[in-house]
Each structure stands twice: as structure tokens, then as C-alpha cells.
Scaffold this active site. Structure first.
Site: not given
Ligand code: AMP
Length: 207
Positions: A163, A152, A88, A122, A13
Site C-alpha cells: 500500500r 483489517r 488517489r 492498528r 485521514k
């Protein structure tokens, strides 16, 4: 044009939102980025949001709704915006409908298996915010600015799973919510970045 980017964490996104915003000359509004900045600056919102983000849970609806409402009232949003990571929950989507008119919802689809690999591999540049993946990173530093690659906290394996669980339980219902409104456009997020971008631009009628 007012656009929402929907999709699970790691679908791309943010990557696509940046490119679409550059092309259209409109701002990208990422609630995740706003919250991370608030945490860094230790604002009251940041302090309240941190424990949820660390656990991979959603920050309370009222907090993010207020953030977005205030942001959309800024003059740079007058000609359009891309919402990246908001709404969300159905509650957030219903609240948004009271202060914004949405033209299109881009749903970027990727399987859970691929998302787990993408998110846990990531890395984010601590200086310029560029993102990359351990499979393609060759040196210790970002090739764009020389900053250090960091992971992160919420991309760590156990948080990634929570998540995804939260996405399926609370965010995926938005797919039917926006399909019923005739706004949803589905994009296969496993395609190369440029192919995805072209599909998004073409479905928005701006290719
Ligand atoms: P993101 O960068 O979009 O993956 O967001 C990172 C984290 O910020 C999420 O896992 C949530 O904890 C929080 N967050 C971001 N956007 C929202 C939202 N619209 N509602 C609730 N929590 C959010």
C-alpha cells in the site's frame, strides 16, 4: 466547503475527517469504507474490488470515480463534504474536477517508518468501526461498545508495504497537482490528534 484529505494510508485521514465533519455538519465520504461495505454485502462492485484491496493495490479508477460521482449527487452533500481516500491518482483528480469544485486539500504527512508501525498495530472494532492501536489497547473488547477488535486484512505486514509503495507511485503526485492549483495545506500528522485537528480547522478558516 468541499475538502479532500490526502496523505498516505495510516496518516490519520479517517480519524481527522470524522472530527472535521462533525464540526462542520457535513458528510465524510471514504471510498475505502464504501468499498469495504460493498465487499461485506457481496455486491458486484464489492466482488470486483476485493482482489485489489486484498493485495494492497488500487481499485480501477472507473469503479471509484462512479462511486464518488453518485455519492456527491446525494442531497446531504449540497452544503459540502470531506473526501477521505479519494482521489488517489491524477486520473481520478482530473475526473473529479469535471463534477466537483474543491476548496481545499489537506495533506497529512507522516514518515513511512511511523506508518508501518501505525498500520500493522492498528485494530478496528468489528461492531462500531472505532480504531485503536495495540500499544494502547488493554482489553479484548472495544471500550466504546464492547465489540471485538479485529485487524483489517490489508493492515497485515506484507500488504502494508505494498500500500505504501502504491501511495508513493500513484497518489503522492497529487501533492504537486494540488500545490499548482494553490489548494494544498500541509499538516504534520505526527502531532497529537487534537493538535492536528486544530491546525486543520484553522487552515480551513473554521477554528
Ligand atoms: P483506505 O481505507 O482508504 O485505506 O482504502 C482501502 C483500500 O481501498 C485501498 O488500499 C484501495 O485498494 C481501495 N481504495 C480506496 N479508495 C480508493 C481510490 N480512491 N482509488 C482506488 N482504490 C481505492
Amino acid at each position: 466547503m468541499n475538502v479532500i484529505f490526502l496523505g498516505p494510508p495510516g496518516a490519520g485521514k479517517g480519524t481527522q475527517a470524522v472530527r472535521v465533519c462533525e464540526r462542520l455538519g457535513i458528510p465524510q465520504i471514504s471510498t475505502g469504507d464504501i468499498l469495504r461495505k460493498a465487499i461485506k454485502n457481496q455486491t458486484p462492485t464489492g466482488l470486483a474490488a476485493k482482489s485489489y484491496i486484498d493485495k494492497g493495490e488500487l481499485v480501477p479508477d472507473s469503479v471509484v470515480i462512479d462511486i464518488v460521482k453518485e455519492r456527491l449527487a446525494q442531497p446531504d452533500c449540497a452544503n459540502g463534504y470531506v473526501l477521505d481516500g479519494f482521489p488517489r491518482t491524477v486520473f481520478q483528480a482530473e475526473a473529479l474536477a469535471e463534477f466537483a469544485t474543491i476548496d481545499a486539500v489537506i495533506d497529512i504527512e507522516v514518515s513511512d517508518e511511523k506508518l508501518i508501525d501505525r498500520l500493522s498495530g492498528r485494530r478496528v472494532c468489528g461492531t462500531c468501526g472505532a480504531t485503536s492501536h495495540v500499544s494502547v489497547i488493554t482489553g479484548d473488547t472495544c471500550d466504546k461498545c464492547g465489540g471485538t477488535w479485529i485487524q483489517r486484512d490489508d493492515d497485515k505486514a506484507e500488504t502494508v508495504l505494498s500500500r505504501l509503495k502504491v501511495y508513493h507511485a500513484q497518489t503522492a503526485p497529487l501533492i504537486s497537482f494540488y500545490t499548482e492549483k494553490g489548494l494544498l495545506r500541509r499538516i504534520d500528522g505526527t502531532q497529537p490528534v487534537d493538535v492536528c485537528l486544530n491546525e486543520i480547522l484553522s487552515t480551513l478558516g473554521v477554528a
